[in-house]
Design an enzyme around this catalytic site. Sequence first.
Site, short mmCIF file in Angstrom:
data_model
loop_
_atom_site.label_atom_id
_atom_site.label_comp_id
_atom_site.label_asym_id
_atom_site.label_seq_id
_atom_site.Cartn_x
_atom_site.Cartn_y
_atom_site.Cartn_z
N THR A 183 36.72 34.86 39.51
CA THR A 183 36.17 34.11 38.38
C THR A 183 35.78 32.71 38.85
O THR A 183 36.38 32.19 39.79
CB THR A 183 37.28 34.01 37.31
N ARG A 211 36.69 44.93 26.43
CA ARG A 211 37.83 44.01 26.60
C ARG A 211 37.31 42.57 26.79
O ARG A 211 36.36 42.33 27.51
CB ARG A 211 38.65 44.44 27.81
N THR A 234 41.90 30.69 35.68
CA THR A 234 41.59 31.99 36.26
C THR A 234 42.88 32.77 36.43
O THR A 234 43.94 32.19 36.64
CB THR A 234 40.88 31.85 37.62
N GLY A 235 42.79 34.10 36.32
CA GLY A 235 44.00 34.91 36.49
C GLY A 235 44.03 36.04 35.49
O GLY A 235 42.99 36.41 34.92
N1 ASP Z 1 40.77 35.45 33.74
C1 ASP Z 1 39.79 36.46 33.94
C2 ASP Z 1 39.99 37.54 32.88
O1 ASP Z 1 41.11 37.92 32.62
C3 ASP Z 1 39.85 37.12 35.28
C4 ASP Z 1 40.12 36.22 36.47
O2 ASP Z 1 40.16 35.01 36.34
O3 ASP Z 1 40.30 36.75 37.58
O4 ASP Z 1 39.02 38.02 32.38
#
Ligand code: ASP
Length: 314
Positions: A183, A211, A234-235
């Site tokens: 991300t 989603r 992010t996460g």
């Molecule tokens: N936070 C993002 C999500 O859950 C994914 C990511 O940051 O890797 O869509």
Amino acid sequence: MLRHYIFISLFVLISVSMIAQPVVVVHGGAGNYKPEELPEVFKKEYFRFMNQLLDSASKWLNNGATALEVVTKVVMMLEDCPLFNAGKGAVLNSKGEVELDASVMDGKTLKAGAVACVKHVKNPVLLARKVMENTSHVLLVGEGAEAFAKELQLEMVDNSYFITPESIEKFTKWKEKLKTGGTVGCVALDVYGNIAAATSTGGLIGKKWGRVGDTPIIGAGTYADNNYAGVSCTGYGEYFIRNSVAYDVIAQMKYANKPLTESAKYVINNTIKNQGGYGGLIAIDKQGNVVVEYNTTGMHYAYIDKSGKKIIKE
Ligand code: ASP
């Protein structure tokens, strides 16, 4: 004499309105990868790209661009770069399609815009900005968001535009650890003291179609308030939504008087980690301090701090 007076007043006016030393921080996702194990080809291209991105962002800010303009442009460049999980190069969902989420927030006005589940908008962060500026809403999703993009004549692309050989490879081995970028996000402080934040993603690999993650949820993946800080996360999005992470960082500063470093550390390394969630965030406070916090083994980030020091971390 009068000309002299006008000249001095103008000079004072311009210097007073341009008070802050601009600062910019970007991220390209957090994950449980080992930086030393990243493929050389990825690293080479990543460093070249981030270096150029930081130089452009700092030039714009020093020339008087607003934080809002800069975070939008930076995230658009990240979306166009196939190294990251946003725009071109985004991960595939359970149907093998790309569905994108993005958001932006202006810390000066507290206005925000976001889009979720868009499949044909080349730059979702630009559409998020239009939602903020051209509507009275905050979040548009799916077909409605795309109809709005068409109305504005934003660039539309076929879903296959986002899919690269790497996203197909990642999808086929999606249980393996993330070996490339994730991300993307950007937080900037401009010369006028304004803070803005923007985030964009393809979400979690193999996610159910429909989603929506934390990225387009204001207060979860993105938040900015000139009086405190700007944050881009992010996460594992579900944890970030349940804990209103981006706003929690600000709330701790606002109600408990905590410095940004402490509030960011607390939410990422206590709240999220204790629940089994993973991820990280980038942030800038109103004094221009940059904070990067993550509970994973790696996070791609880069910044230019208030002393002009440039850091790029793979
Ligand atoms: N936070 C993002 C999500 O859950 C994914 C990511 O940051 O890797 O869509």
